[in-house]
Motif scaffolding. Sequence first.
Motif, PDB file in Angstrom:
ATOM      1  N   GLU A 177       0.820  -1.206   0.000  1.00 36.78           N
ATOM      2  CA  GLU A 177       0.000   0.000   0.000  1.00 36.78           C
ATOM      3  C   GLU A 177       0.859   1.264   0.000  1.00 36.78           C
ATOM      4  N   GLU A 178       0.400   2.270  -0.752  1.00 36.21           N
ATOM      5  CA  GLU A 178       1.115   3.543  -0.788  1.00 36.21           C
ATOM      6  C   GLU A 178       0.275   4.610  -0.135  1.00 36.21           C
ATOM      7  N   PHE A 179       0.672   4.997   1.029  1.00 32.49           N
ATOM      8  CA  PHE A 179      -0.037   6.060   1.746  1.00 32.49           C
ATOM      9  C   PHE A 179       0.522   7.399   1.307  1.00 32.49           C
ATOM     10  N   SER A 180       1.844   7.448   1.274  1.00 26.79           N
ATOM     11  CA  SER A 180       2.549   8.645   0.834  1.00 26.79           C
ATOM     12  C   SER A 180       3.411   8.220  -0.340  1.00 26.79           C
ATOM     13  N   PRO A 181       3.770   9.179  -1.206  1.00 27.66           N
ATOM     14  CA  PRO A 181       4.560   8.774  -2.387  1.00 27.66           C
ATOM     15  C   PRO A 181       5.879   8.136  -2.005  1.00 27.66           C
ATOM     16  N   VAL A 182       6.476   8.570  -0.904  1.00 30.03           N
ATOM     17  CA  VAL A 182       7.719   7.924  -0.487  1.00 30.03           C
ATOM     18  C   VAL A 182       7.631   7.524   0.974  1.00 30.03           C
ATOM     19  N   GLY A 183       8.292   6.441   1.273  1.00 29.96           N
ATOM     20  CA  GLY A 183       8.548   6.145   2.686  1.00 29.96           C
ATOM     21  C   GLY A 183       7.524   5.298   3.402  1.00 29.96           C
ATOM     22  N   THR A 184       6.368   5.023   2.785  1.00 34.19           N
ATOM     23  CA  THR A 184       5.335   4.278   3.512  1.00 34.19           C
ATOM     24  C   THR A 184       5.900   2.981   4.106  1.00 34.19           C
ATOM     25  N   ALA A 185       6.460   2.158   3.227  1.00 29.49           N
ATOM     26  CA  ALA A 185       6.899   0.838   3.679  1.00 29.49           C
ATOM     27  C   ALA A 185       8.024   0.951   4.707  1.00 29.49           C
ATOM     28  N   GLU A 186       8.973   1.878   4.459  1.00 30.39           N
ATOM     29  CA  GLU A 186      10.103   2.014   5.399  1.00 30.39           C
ATOM     30  C   GLU A 186       9.606   2.400   6.787  1.00 30.39           C
ATOM     31  N   ILE A 187       8.676   3.372   6.814  1.00 32.63           N
ATOM     32  CA  ILE A 187       8.201   3.821   8.137  1.00 32.63           C
ATOM     33  C   ILE A 187       7.407   2.702   8.814  1.00 32.63           C
ATOM     34  N   LEU A 188       6.601   1.996   8.034  1.00 37.97           N
ATOM     35  CA  LEU A 188       5.830   0.900   8.623  1.00 37.97           C
ATOM     36  C   LEU A 188       6.764  -0.158   9.210  1.00 37.97           C
ATOM     37  N   ASP A 189       7.828  -0.476   8.466  1.00 34.73           N
ATOM     38  CA  ASP A 189       8.781  -1.461   8.985  1.00 34.73           C
ATOM     39  C   ASP A 189       9.458  -0.957  10.244  1.00 34.73           C
ATOM     40  N   TYR A 190       9.757   0.353  10.224  1.00 28.28           N
ATOM     41  CA  TYR A 190      10.363   0.971  11.399  1.00 28.28           C
ATOM     42  C   TYR A 190       9.446   0.821  12.612  1.00 28.28           C
ATOM     43  N   LEU A 191       8.143   1.032  12.377  1.00 24.12           N
ATOM     44  CA  LEU A 191       7.178   0.929  13.470  1.00 24.12           C
ATOM     45  C   LEU A 191       7.026  -0.521  13.944  1.00 24.12           C
ATOM     46  N   VAL A 192       7.251  -1.465  13.031  1.00 26.93           N
ATOM     47  CA  VAL A 192       7.239  -2.871  13.433  1.00 26.93           C
ATOM     48  C   VAL A 192       8.403  -3.117  14.409  1.00 26.93           C
ATOM     49  N   ASP A 193       9.579  -2.571  14.050  1.00 32.51           N
ATOM     50  CA  ASP A 193      10.736  -2.717  14.926  1.00 32.51           C
ATOM     51  C   ASP A 193      10.494  -2.105  16.293  1.00 32.51           C
ATOM     52  N   LYS A 194       9.755  -1.003  16.271  1.00 33.64           N
ATOM     53  CA  LYS A 194       9.483  -0.314  17.541  1.00 33.64           C
ATOM     54  C   LYS A 194       8.323  -0.970  18.287  1.00 33.64           C
ATOM     55  N   ARG A 195       7.836  -2.088  17.764  1.00 28.80           N
ATOM     56  CA  ARG A 195       6.746  -2.852  18.384  1.00 28.80           C
ATOM     57  C   ARG A 195       5.453  -2.064  18.508  1.00 28.80           C
ATOM     58  N   VAL A 196       5.248  -1.157  17.570  1.00 29.04           N
ATOM     59  CA  VAL A 196       3.987  -0.435  17.554  1.00 29.04           C
ATOM     60  C   VAL A 196       3.037  -1.141  16.588  1.00 29.04           C
ATOM     61  N   LEU A 197       3.645  -1.746  15.561  1.00 32.66           N
ATOM     62  CA  LEU A 197       2.850  -2.493  14.602  1.00 32.66           C
ATOM     63  C   LEU A 197       3.300  -3.945  14.592  1.00 32.66           C
ATOM     64  N   ARG A 198       2.409  -4.788  14.083  1.00 31.86           N
ATOM     65  CA  ARG A 198       2.788  -6.189  13.882  1.00 31.86           C
ATOM     66  C   ARG A 198       2.561  -6.516  12.421  1.00 31.86           C
ATOM     67  N   LYS A 199       3.612  -7.065  11.797  1.00 31.24           N
ATOM     68  CA  LYS A 199       3.477  -7.439  10.407  1.00 31.24           C
ATOM     69  C   LYS A 199       3.260  -8.941  10.333  1.00 31.24           C
ATOM     70  N   THR A 200       2.131  -9.312   9.772  1.00 32.05           N
ATOM     71  CA  THR A 200       1.853 -10.736   9.626  1.00 32.05           C
ATOM     72  C   THR A 200       0.866 -10.931   8.498  1.00 32.05           C
ATOM     73  N   GLY A 201       1.030 -12.000   7.765  1.00 34.74           N
ATOM     74  CA  GLY A 201       0.121 -12.295   6.657  1.00 34.74           C
ATOM     75  C   GLY A 201       0.059 -11.179   5.620  1.00 34.74           C
ATOM     76  N   GLY A 202       1.183 -10.475   5.422  1.00 37.44           N
ATOM     77  CA  GLY A 202       1.227  -9.442   4.396  1.00 37.44           C
ATOM     78  C   GLY A 202       0.569  -8.146   4.794  1.00 37.44           C
ATOM     79  N   LYS A 203       0.271  -7.992   6.061  1.00 35.07           N
ATOM     80  CA  LYS A 203      -0.371  -6.749   6.510  1.00 35.07           C
ATOM     81  C   LYS A 203       0.290  -6.236   7.776  1.00 35.07           C
ATOM     82  N   TYR A 204       0.107  -4.920   7.978  1.00 35.61           N
ATOM     83  CA  TYR A 204       0.614  -4.288   9.198  1.00 35.61           C
ATOM     84  C   TYR A 204      -0.561  -3.999  10.127  1.00 35.61           C
TER      85      TYR A 204
END
Lengths: 759, 430
Positions: free
Chosen positions: A451-478
């Motif tokens: 998914e593209e929320f913003s033209p740049v950085g969506t995936a990187e920030i989401l992954d960053y938030l996964v590392d920070k344990r704010v999000l959980r990535k599973t089954g292809g979704k955050y």
Amino acid sequence: MNLEQLIDYLRGNPQLGANITHWEEIPPREAQWEDFPDAIQPRLMEALRAKGIQRLYVHQAEAFRHVEAGKHVVLVTPTASGKTLGYNLPVLNTLLQEPDTRALYLFPTKALSQDQLNELHDLITRMEADIRTFTFDGDTPVAARKAIRRAGHIVITNPDMLHQGILPHHTIWIQLFENLRFVVIDEIHYYRGVFGSHLANLLRRLKRIAHFYGRRPQFICCSATIANPGELAGRLLEDDVVVVDRNGAPSGRKHFVFYNPPVVNRELGIRRSVVNETRRLARFLLDAAVQHIVFARSRVRVEILTRYLKEDARTLHMEQRRVRGYRGGYLPNERRQIEQGLRSGDILSVVSTNALELGIDIGQLDAAILAGYPGSIASTWQQAGRAGRRSTTSLAILVASSSPLDQFIIQHPEYFFHKSPEMGIIDPDNLLILMSHLKCGAFEIPFEEQEEFSPVGTAEILDYLVDKRVLRKTGGKYFWMSEIYPAEEVSLRSASPDNVVIVDTTEGEQVIGEVDLFSAPMLVHKEAIYLHEGNMYHVDNLDWDRKKAYVHRVAVDYFTDAITKTTIKVLTVDEDKDAGMFRLGYGEIQVSGVTTGYKKIKLHTHENVGAGRVYLPELEMATSAAWVEIPDALAAELNFNENQLSGALQATANLMRNVAPVYLMCDPNDIRALPMVRSPFSHIPTIYLYDNYPGGVGLSFKFFTDPLPIVEAALQLVSHCPCEAGCPSCVGPMLEVGTAAKQHSLIVLQQLTQALGNR
Amino acid sequence: MSLRDRLERLEGAVKKSGSERLVPESMDWIAPLERELNVRVLQKENSFFLLKEAVHPVLNNPAFAYLQQKGFQTDCFYRLVGLEREQPLPLRRAVFFDLETTGLAGGTGTYAFLIGVGTLESDAIRVRQYILPDYSHEWVLLDHLQLLFREYPFTISFNGKTFDIPLLGNRFVLNQMENVLEEKLHIDLLHAARRIWRRVLPSCDLQQLEKEILQVERVDDIPGELIPQIFFDFIRKRDAWLLGDILEHNYHDIVNMVLLGVYLAAVAEDPLQFLNSPREIAALADYYFRRRWDEPALPLLKYLIHRSQHFPVRLNMQPFFQLAMILKRQGKPREATEYLWRLMKQNVTHPMVIEELAKFYEHREKNYPLALEIVERGLNRLRQMEQLDRGKVKGRYFQALEHRRQRLRNKIARQQTGTPRHRNCWTNNG
């Protein structure tokens, strides 16, 4: 005496004439009409006719056609040009034909929502249509909310409520989102800088949720006149937007007067006070019984001016109740009563903060006095627009304060009248802002991997938030993986994440203002003398953990000057370019500042009468900056010694920062300038201009891409200032920059203008 | 500089937090979990959820035994749970449920990761616990839950009206499924409990009720506020004991909620058997009285009056007064007055009592002097209260009584002179 006679009198008065820097006469304009388009429903047309509307202004008709064609529209028109009908017309027309559709209206303030509701109710009642319209904000009773969610055809709200109250609960707003056809955003020029960057992300979230329910709403926006309404709307909506700016509303002759209070202290550049001069001018209007509004820049000033004008009314044998104050903090009923008094003519004079600047219906008045430049050209036009009936003559007077920005505008009317230069600038991809909305978005609906929320950085920030344990990535979704309700942690309006509140303890405890976190150590350290509204306050304590400064009023003959060490570290150079012998850069910087002490300086004589130490933590901020490198060769050629060079750089930096808000349409506090005689990065004299917000909001980038207008304006400001050798209205206090700074900065700016002009 | 570095630095200015690499996802943890916690895996397509089933025998529970005899049929329970319409609520056709969630904030980002369900067997409570192994499997769990809910005509929860029901509703909408709970009859035991214990217990949360009413003490229970974090830890670490603690907690929630429901139903069927303190009985009578359910209120009020000499005065007024008002509603004003006089004799002269008595003597009996005497007594009492500075709330009574006194005085004056109203001018002229 009527208004025309009063205008003649003011024009002929030599005492006043000396202070008038410009008198613009704007000729009257005929209305440009167009018949109702065929597509308009008969019921709606009847209701409009019953209200006395037989035809449309061209801009209303044009907007209607574009909306009918399915386009996003931004309508750019001045105050009182019937823009409300510009969006109500297509919305109501659709609702009449498709009763299941829904519309969402966004206004920047609650007061505006209420006003809008009344206007819509009037039309709907006349049509006898079943179109239910509600405001939904913090004041909405809990018992009514369920009905609004289920049955509201038009829901009127504000961005804060959308952000915290609606989007995170979209599942219970299913009726709205499943049928969402229109989103109306009024006053979009308000959404600039931090607030605008937040709004752009809020709209990303709104569109994402609408998409989840299978809708793609159409946006209708309104803006005051700014240089780039289409660009701003485009950046907010991230889609193509049609600009409708052919204004068809008529207007009477308008006199716009620029009034600069006389100088009382040339050395310090101090002029007679705005309040007293405004009172003097308003008294003429009272005496001539010309209905008018006075805009003051703070609540305190509103109260002072109201008191003065009531006194004047008494000496003029006029009832004091015909003069009223108006500001936030008054009760809603009281406000309604004042608005009504203005419409009926019972109230002759109202003193207001910018609360009355936006489209609250108070009818049109004959005259407006602006006590101080409101901060942007768009706001100035909106305030001045409160005066001006459609057919008769009106008068607006701008009274300048001593601040550099006021002085620049008042002495350069051509910027104001002929080329509105100010641009609404936002940066929806500011990392901090973007990240906070990605959190909110993940809370609302899990993000898909691609998914593209913003033209740049969506995936990187989401992954960053996964590392920070704010999000959980599973089954292809955050997925949101936290107990926190993220919208609660994000304020859309605060310019800096933390502010220090100033509490006056002279009588009880009263909050008189706030300063941003990065300025606080300089302005409100313990033992500092803090100046506010012309009063002096002694800072008794700065409670750093609670972000509060406690002060009490004093009358002393000195002020304090903080000893601060600010350093800049360039982290990245994203772009750079040459301009003659100068070099411009843009990138990310780390600003760190620490206040270590202060000097006490006697007023008038400027003797150093004492000093003290301050113990405060060092502050750091990463932000974006543009910079100008000044070649050593120039300094050598001009034969500046080290002190002179430092003064010239400081003066040049101050000048650029002072005029920048005119172009960047920002608060003077949003942008900072810092000169360095030996930049640790470039090793040569450099002036940095940076965004005073972590991560930056695009202001300094705008300067980097188009520096010439700001440099030119800075040159104009310094060359036209009537002071002898520099003053706070141009280069800054002489004490800070030295006696030669005015002359030296003039040379630097001339060179720079030339170099940039030749590019 | 990478975006990650920039984020780290930007956030550094705001707050610092550590980062930890995640263990790669694998399915090795499931088998031990099945063994240790005795759960089953239920799979559909590529998704699955976990189910733990247990039967909780109920022994030595009078309320349970009482309902058991009636086949768990209830005829009066509908009143206590606040339904308008008379209807039997067969408890064996109800599904009790309780959620464990990833937070209390509500909104679309709060997930139910454990749905505990309780149903009544003839001599036991059957507990089923549906466990979400990870976010992406939510749909299959909800799918199964939908089937389960469809089998039962109504649901029962504790505080579900404001929390569990809307939250599950959100989950269904977000998974683009039909919300089965939307139209289904739902009973919230919290509201029923409040009707009886609001003024009796310091609070009406489940912990308080199970301790005070069911007399159950939990041992080694985890505090509810830690549950979201324990679940987050569980999906990262997959330690069975983390989940075990939550399952245990939820198990007790379910069992105790069912027992509370059974107890409340028994109370509704036979209040005088199952309630023992007069304050509880008075609270229930008061609720029925306010809802104008006179029939179930009467025996409770009569019971209270019968035993009234043992109560403090504060409790006394309510049954007498409410019984009087019911009798008045039933067209028996004279009998009603008897109960009001009994209050007066005990020196209970609340303005409401005064008002009712005065009305009776003024309008029905036309005994104005007696009505006036009663009003005077009430006013004296109010003045006393005022001097004790307790009269602030009584302002409106004051006005009403003074008004009535004036009217009564006028009526008495006219009676004494034998002049009907509006005749004064005639007599003067004559």
